[in-house]
Motif scaffolding. Structure first.
Motif, PDB file in Angstrom:
ATOM      1  N   GLN A 185       0.819  -1.211   0.000  1.00  0.00           N
ATOM      2  CA  GLN A 185       0.000   0.000   0.000  1.00  0.00           C
ATOM      3  C   GLN A 185       0.855   1.264   0.000  1.00  0.00           C
ATOM      4  N   LYS A 186       1.970   1.226   0.722  1.00  0.00           N
ATOM      5  CA  LYS A 186       2.840   2.403   0.804  1.00  0.00           C
ATOM      6  C   LYS A 186       3.442   2.779  -0.542  1.00  0.00           C
ATOM      7  N   GLN A 187       3.531   1.808  -1.444  1.00  0.00           N
ATOM      8  CA  GLN A 187       4.144   2.066  -2.745  1.00  0.00           C
ATOM      9  C   GLN A 187       3.150   2.601  -3.779  1.00  0.00           C
ATOM     10  N   ALA A 188       1.874   2.633  -3.431  1.00  0.00           N
ATOM     11  CA  ALA A 188       0.838   3.054  -4.375  1.00  0.00           C
ATOM     12  C   ALA A 188       0.457   4.516  -4.163  1.00  0.00           C
ATOM     13  N   THR A 189      -0.053   5.130  -5.224  1.00  0.00           N
ATOM     14  CA  THR A 189      -0.571   6.492  -5.114  1.00  0.00           C
ATOM     15  C   THR A 189      -1.822   6.512  -4.241  1.00  0.00           C
ATOM     16  N   TYR A 190      -2.701   5.541  -4.469  1.00  0.00           N
ATOM     17  CA  TYR A 190      -3.962   5.457  -3.747  1.00  0.00           C
ATOM     18  C   TYR A 190      -4.219   4.031  -3.287  1.00  0.00           C
ATOM     19  N   VAL A 191      -5.076   3.904  -2.274  1.00  0.00           N
ATOM     20  CA  VAL A 191      -5.542   2.596  -1.823  1.00  0.00           C
ATOM     21  C   VAL A 191      -7.056   2.558  -1.967  1.00  0.00           C
ATOM     22  N   SER A 192      -7.559   1.534  -2.637  1.00  0.00           N
ATOM     23  CA  SER A 192      -8.993   1.344  -2.809  1.00  0.00           C
ATOM     24  C   SER A 192      -9.512   0.406  -1.722  1.00  0.00           C
ATOM     25  N   THR A 193     -10.723  -0.070  -1.889  1.00  0.00           N
ATOM     26  CA  THR A 193     -11.269  -1.099  -1.011  1.00  0.00           C
ATOM     27  C   THR A 193     -10.686  -2.453  -1.428  1.00  0.00           C
ATOM     28  N   SER A 194     -11.021  -3.510  -0.724  1.00  0.00           N
ATOM     29  CA  SER A 194     -10.484  -4.829  -1.041  1.00  0.00           C
ATOM     30  C   SER A 194     -11.140  -5.388  -2.300  1.00  0.00           C
ATOM     31  N   CYS A 195     -10.535  -6.453  -2.832  1.00  0.00           N
ATOM     32  CA  CYS A 195     -11.104  -7.089  -4.027  1.00  0.00           C
ATOM     33  C   CYS A 195     -12.463  -7.702  -3.733  1.00  0.00           C
ATOM     34  N   GLU A 196     -12.757  -7.966  -2.466  1.00  0.00           N
ATOM     35  CA  GLU A 196     -14.072  -8.496  -2.088  1.00  0.00           C
ATOM     36  C   GLU A 196     -15.110  -7.389  -1.965  1.00  0.00           C
ATOM     37  N   GLU A 197     -14.646  -6.149  -1.990  1.00  0.00           N
ATOM     38  CA  GLU A 197     -15.535  -4.989  -1.835  1.00  0.00           C
ATOM     39  C   GLU A 197     -15.449  -4.080  -3.057  1.00  0.00           C
ATOM     40  N   GLU A 198     -15.351  -4.712  -4.237  1.00  0.00           N
ATOM     41  CA  GLU A 198     -15.301  -3.984  -5.506  1.00  0.00           C
ATOM     42  C   GLU A 198     -14.119  -3.012  -5.574  1.00  0.00           C
ATOM     43  N   GLY A 199     -12.966  -3.465  -5.069  1.00  0.00           N
ATOM     44  CA  GLY A 199     -11.799  -2.585  -5.054  1.00  0.00           C
ATOM     45  C   GLY A 199     -11.373  -2.099  -6.426  1.00  0.00           C
ATOM     46  N   PHE A 200     -11.445  -2.975  -7.437  1.00  0.00           N
ATOM     47  CA  PHE A 200     -11.084  -2.559  -8.794  1.00  0.00           C
ATOM     48  C   PHE A 200     -12.038  -1.478  -9.282  1.00  0.00           C
ATOM     49  N   ALA A 201     -13.330  -1.759  -9.227  1.00  0.00           N
ATOM     50  CA  ALA A 201     -14.312  -0.796  -9.724  1.00  0.00           C
ATOM     51  C   ALA A 201     -14.258   0.511  -8.938  1.00  0.00           C
ATOM     52  N   ASN A 202     -14.141   0.417  -7.619  1.00  0.00           N
ATOM     53  CA  ASN A 202     -14.063   1.630  -6.807  1.00  0.00           C
ATOM     54  C   ASN A 202     -12.858   2.479  -7.194  1.00  0.00           C
ATOM     55  N   GLY A 203     -11.705   1.824  -7.390  1.00  0.00           N
ATOM     56  CA  GLY A 203     -10.502   2.556  -7.746  1.00  0.00           C
ATOM     57  C   GLY A 203     -10.635   3.235  -9.101  1.00  0.00           C
ATOM     58  N   ILE A 204     -11.177   2.523 -10.086  1.00  0.00           N
ATOM     59  CA  ILE A 204     -11.373   3.102 -11.415  1.00  0.00           C
ATOM     60  C   ILE A 204     -12.347   4.263 -11.352  1.00  0.00           C
ATOM     61  N   GLU A 205     -13.463   4.046 -10.675  1.00  0.00           N
ATOM     62  CA  GLU A 205     -14.509   5.080 -10.641  1.00  0.00           C
ATOM     63  C   GLU A 205     -14.028   6.352  -9.954  1.00  0.00           C
ATOM     64  N   LYS A 206     -13.334   6.191  -8.839  1.00  0.00           N
ATOM     65  CA  LYS A 206     -12.963   7.369  -8.063  1.00  0.00           C
ATOM     66  C   LYS A 206     -11.716   8.063  -8.598  1.00  0.00           C
ATOM     67  N   TYR A 207     -10.680   7.295  -8.896  1.00  0.00           N
ATOM     68  CA  TYR A 207      -9.386   7.914  -9.197  1.00  0.00           C
ATOM     69  C   TYR A 207      -9.090   8.058 -10.688  1.00  0.00           C
ATOM     70  N   VAL A 208      -9.764   7.272 -11.519  1.00  0.00           N
ATOM     71  CA  VAL A 208      -9.511   7.376 -12.964  1.00  0.00           C
ATOM     72  C   VAL A 208     -10.655   8.132 -13.649  1.00  0.00           C
ATOM     73  N   LEU A 209     -11.876   7.740 -13.355  1.00  0.00           N
ATOM     74  CA  LEU A 209     -13.022   8.382 -13.987  1.00  0.00           C
ATOM     75  C   LEU A 209     -13.457   9.647 -13.267  1.00  0.00           C
ATOM     76  N   GLY A 210     -13.013   9.790 -12.011  1.00  0.00           N
ATOM     77  CA  GLY A 210     -13.279  11.029 -11.293  1.00  0.00           C
ATOM     78  C   GLY A 210     -14.675  11.142 -10.715  1.00  0.00           C
ATOM     79  N   ASP A 211     -15.318   9.993 -10.443  1.00  0.00           N
ATOM     80  CA  ASP A 211     -16.639  10.050  -9.833  1.00  0.00           C
ATOM     81  C   ASP A 211     -16.529  10.621  -8.426  1.00  0.00           C
ATOM     82  N   ALA A 212     -17.522  11.386  -8.027  1.00  0.00           N
ATOM     83  CA  ALA A 212     -17.518  11.954  -6.680  1.00  0.00           C
ATOM     84  C   ALA A 212     -17.739  10.843  -5.669  1.00  0.00           C
TER      85      ALA A 212
END
Length: 281
Positions: free
Chosen positions: A254-281
């Motif tokens: 986690q320390k090596q990443a720009t951001y930390v999302s939720t876990s893979c069991e909690e839609e971590g991929f989708a959450n990360g894309i939506e918030k940090y790439v697509l810019g969803d509020a």
């Protein structure tokens, strides 16, 4: 989800400059049960609508990623074996990086000395010593094709990856360390799961995948976003303009990443894309 790691929101790649997203598969794109969720599929569709390319990298053999390639309609180069083999979506080979036979023999010896089980990936063949060895059935279910049972070490002319396997997680950390010390810069060794240590050609690592995609696609690494959860993902974090770790990743990752999302069991991929790439509020 919050920013952590080596970059801040101010220095990370602005969303309008992102041109490619590169994601790890197991523990990132899919859940622990290897499920690709509808929300993850929709996140990739939204990237495409925004004109952002998407592809994947994994320690899996290329054909072991078909179960995500098809539903995500991936049309960019795909990196199997942590970059040991770069293929097109139809699995035709763009380039491959192999281990020398001497290095392969050395790696197998070290894995056995640690009382772990070696698997050898020789070209398109996955070779194990016993069909009932630890994690073989699980891996077969994951990649959707069976291994060949053979004598480990007999065929070492086209080895793209060797994996050490054990359920002793402390032993696996020692094995990773000892392989790295023994191999130096002659090959790459890193945990891809707590119970897998993958050894590949020194240029076949996820940092190398970023640089290969830069060369093949003409997209600067600074305009790429990488997502992952394991120590072997850190090399691509360091090369890309922005990186997102899954919430279950270790504190060190986690320390090596720009951001930390939720876990893979909690839609971590989708959450990360939506918030940090697509810019969803």
């Amino acid at each position: 989800m919050q920013p952590v790691g080596t970059q801040t929101a101010a220095t990370a790649t602005p969303a309008e400059k992102i041109r490619l997203v590169l994601a790890d598969v197991d523990g990132t794109l899919v859940t622990k049960d290897k499920i690709l969720t509808p929300r993850a599929i929709r996140a990739v569709e939204r990237l495409r609508e925004r004109g952002i390319l998407f592809t994947i990298t994994s320690g899996r053999p290329p054909k072991g990623m078909k179960m995500v390639i098809d539903p995500l309609k991936i049309d960019q180069p795909i990196a199997g074996f942590n970059g040991g083999m770069m293929v097109r979506p139809d699995f035709s080979v763009i380039e491959a990086r192999t281990l020398t036979a001497d290095t392969a023999r050395k790696v197998i010896g070290i894995i056995r000395d640690h009382k772990a089980d070696p698997w050898v990936y020789n070209g398109n063949d996955w070779i194990v010593s016993r069909i009932d060895a630890p994690h073989v059935a699980r891996e077969q279910w994951t990649v959707k094709f069976p291994p060949k049972v053979g004598v480990i070490g007999d065929e070492l002319d086209q080895v793209v990856k060797i994996t050490g396997v054990s359920d002793d997680l402390d032993l696996m950390k020692r094995l990773e360390h000892d392989l790295q010390q023994a191999l130096g810069d002659t090959a790459s060794a890193a945990l891809s799961q707590p119970y897998y240590v993958d050894v590949t050609n020194r240029d076949a690592n996820k940092g190398g995948v970023v640089m290969t995609l830069e060369r093949l696609l003409g997209i600067p690494a600074s305009q790429m976003v990488t997502l992952g959860d394991q120590p072997n993902d850190v090399l691509m974090f360091r090369k890309s303009g922005m990186s997102i770790a899954m919430g279950q990743a270790s504190p060190e990752v986690q320390k090596q990443a720009t951001y930390v999302s939720t876990s893979c069991e909690e839609e971590g991929f989708a959450n990360g894309i939506e918030k940090y790439v697509l810019g969803d509020a």
